[in-house]
Design a protein around this motif. Structure first.
Motif, PDB file in Angstrom:
ATOM      1  N   ARG A  52       0.836  -1.208   0.000  1.00 21.09           N
ATOM      2  CA  ARG A  52       0.000   0.000   0.000  1.00 21.09           C
ATOM      3  C   ARG A  52       0.870   1.257   0.000  1.00 21.09           C
ATOM      4  NH1 ARG A  52      -2.337   3.986  -0.214  1.00 21.09           N
ATOM      5  NH2 ARG A  52      -4.315   4.645   0.695  1.00 21.09           N
ATOM      6  N   SER A 111       2.260   3.551  12.778  1.00 19.80           N
ATOM      7  CA  SER A 111       1.762   4.490  11.773  1.00 19.80           C
ATOM      8  C   SER A 111       2.835   5.540  11.513  1.00 19.80           C
ATOM      9  CB  SER A 111       0.486   5.167  12.269  1.00 19.80           C
ATOM     10  OG  SER A 111      -0.542   4.220  12.486  1.00 19.80           O
ATOM     11  N   HIS A 121       0.586   7.577   6.738  1.00 21.76           N
ATOM     12  CA  HIS A 121       0.488   6.149   6.470  1.00 21.76           C
ATOM     13  C   HIS A 121      -0.030   5.451   7.728  1.00 21.76           C
ATOM     14  CE1 HIS A 121       3.951   6.425   3.247  1.00 21.76           C
ATOM     15  NE2 HIS A 121       2.880   7.154   2.936  1.00 21.76           N
ATOM     16  N   GLU A 177      -3.395   0.788  10.049  1.00 21.75           N
ATOM     17  CA  GLU A 177      -4.567   0.019   9.624  1.00 21.75           C
ATOM     18  C   GLU A 177      -4.678  -0.087   8.108  1.00 21.75           C
ATOM     19  OE1 GLU A 177      -4.638   2.694  11.497  1.00 21.75           O
ATOM     20  OE2 GLU A 177      -4.962   1.878  13.522  1.00 21.75           O
ATOM     21  N   GLU A 178      -4.058   0.838   7.377  1.00 20.13           N
ATOM     22  CA  GLU A 178      -4.176   0.842   5.924  1.00 20.13           C
ATOM     23  C   GLU A 178      -3.020   0.137   5.216  1.00 20.13           C
ATOM     24  OE1 GLU A 178      -4.933   4.709   4.368  1.00 20.13           O
ATOM     25  OE2 GLU A 178      -6.548   5.146   5.803  1.00 20.13           O
ATOM     26  N   SER A 183      -0.991  -2.916   3.684  1.00 15.78           N
ATOM     27  CA  SER A 183      -1.474  -4.151   3.085  1.00 15.78           C
ATOM     28  C   SER A 183      -1.228  -5.324   4.033  1.00 15.78           C
ATOM     29  CB  SER A 183      -0.784  -4.405   1.749  1.00 15.78           C
ATOM     30  OG  SER A 183       0.584  -4.745   1.955  1.00 15.78           O
ATOM     31  N   GLN A 190       1.876  -5.783   6.736  1.00 16.94           N
ATOM     32  CA  GLN A 190       1.625  -6.049   8.157  1.00 16.94           C
ATOM     33  C   GLN A 190       2.251  -7.379   8.582  1.00 16.94           C
ATOM     34  OE1 GLN A 190      -2.438  -5.619   9.365  1.00 16.94           O
ATOM     35  NE2 GLN A 190      -2.570  -3.485   8.722  1.00 16.94           N
TER      36      GLN A 190
END
Length: 369
Positions: A225, A288, A303, A306-307, A309, A313
């Protein structure tokens, strides 16, 4: 097939066992690093993000001691009674590391000693203090641990219908008095019960050794992401830093106690990078990121954890799994004793090898006579 596995297990263990033991012992030392560092360091009063000294105050404090240069990074720990870590770059380019009281700015010499000690332990654990070459050597040893674990398991399982005896021994084995039989039994039994950990350690540890392996894991969950960091529109060096504005933007993201890190640009065109652990995560590895303009404090990009990919993660999960910190003190204890199994395997394996060689030599002499 079994004979081939025995040879692989034997010679790989003899060649790589000592190296794996060094990596494992340093890993065991690092398992309780947060608790040991707090015990070693001076006591400090509890602080909160809103009451802690910001980057401007910390930089001014260090300059008041006569140090020239600038701060390149700040780290505020999750524990409210732990010191702040400031990385300082002198005008000559030399690096200095300071540990300060988050409320008063008092320098903490014992905390600096603890940081330096565990930094050395981690350097041995990850690179053997050999730089990039050491990283690859440690990675290769981690891969060899996978082979040793799987080959040892297959050697122990002579017949699949008797596989349970690998974990639940017969009474005759457990009560054996002959040293060679007893140590062989312990070598096999400890290895069988430690198999999950012995597989988890190299699978997570190789993330730091091989970029290709980490990239492979990242792409398991789809395209990353956030594949890269943003940059400033201008590559001109900022004349001044908007400390107060930057710190205010950072505090807006962390209303509660958490680990925070502020990275200042070291080259023209780089933004300020602020990282923090959101609530409910197992480690600072799951963090984050916020990117800001150093001259104005304007937010360039964010960034959120939670967002990221699923693959990104997954790679970040490697650290809390590898250190056991995902399960708190209980997980650290598992990591500690799991790491100590490696020197145990090397010692018992070497003993069994030498005992077998002595027995074979004695039999040869007897036949000759």
């Amino acid at each position: 097939m079994r004979l081939i596995l025995i040879k692989i297990h034997l010679y790989l263990g003899l060649v790589g066992g000592a190296l794996l033991s060094v990596v494992a012992i340093t890993g065991a030392l690092y398992a309780y690093e947060p608790q040991l560092r707090q015990w070693w360091s001076e006591e400090v009063e509890a602080w909160e993000p809103a009451t802690a000294l910001g980057p401007r105050e910390l930089s001014e404090t260090i300059r008041s001691w006569g140090w020239e240069g600038e701060a390149t990074a700040f780290r505020w720990p999750e524990s409210a009674k732990a010191p702040v870590w400031v990385i300082w770059r002198e005008e000559s380019g030399a690096r200095q590391d300071f540990m300060l009281d988050a409320l008063t700015g008092r320098r903490l010499p014992r905390a600096e000693q603890a940081r330096a000690f565990f930094h050395g332990v981690l350097s041995i654990h990850r690179t053997l203090t050999l730089g990039e070459a050491g990283t690859k050597i440690v990675g290769a040893s981690a891969a060899s641990l996978l082979v040793l674990t799987l080959s040892g398991l297959f050697i122990a399982v002579r017949r699949w219908r008797d596989a349970k005896r690998v974990w639940i021994p017969a009474k005759s084995e457990a009560r054996a008095k002959a040293p060679r039989v007893r140590w062989r039994f312990l070598h096999r039994m400890v290895g069988a019960w430690a198999t999950p950990w012995l597989l988890l350690m190299p699978l997570t540890g190789m993330v730091w050794s091989f970029d290709a392996y980490a990239d492979f894991l990242k792409h398991l969950g789809g395209s990353p992401r956030f594949p890269s960091y943003p940059s400033l529109a201008s590559n001109l060096e900022q004349e001044s830093v908007a400390w107060d504005e930057i710190w205010q933007r950072c505090l807006e993201k962390v209303p509660s106690q958490t680990t925070m890190r502020l990275m200042m640009p070291t080259k023209p065109g780089q933004p300020v990078r602020f990282e923090w652990s959101p609530e409910g995560v197992a480690s600072f590895a799951m963090r984050s990121k916020l990117f800001l303009d150093p001259g104005s404090g304007y937010v360039i990009e964010e960034h959120p954890w939670e967002e990221f990919s699923a693959g990104e993660q997954l790679v970040r999960w490697a650290y809390p799994l590898h250190t056991g910190r995902i399960a708190g003190v209980a997980g650290q204890t598992v990591a500690f004793f799991g790491s100590l199994t490696m020197p145990f395997f090397f010692g018992t394996g070497l003993y069994l090898y030498l005992a077998r060689k002595r027995k074979a030599r004695a039999a040869k002499i007897l036949n000759y006579e």
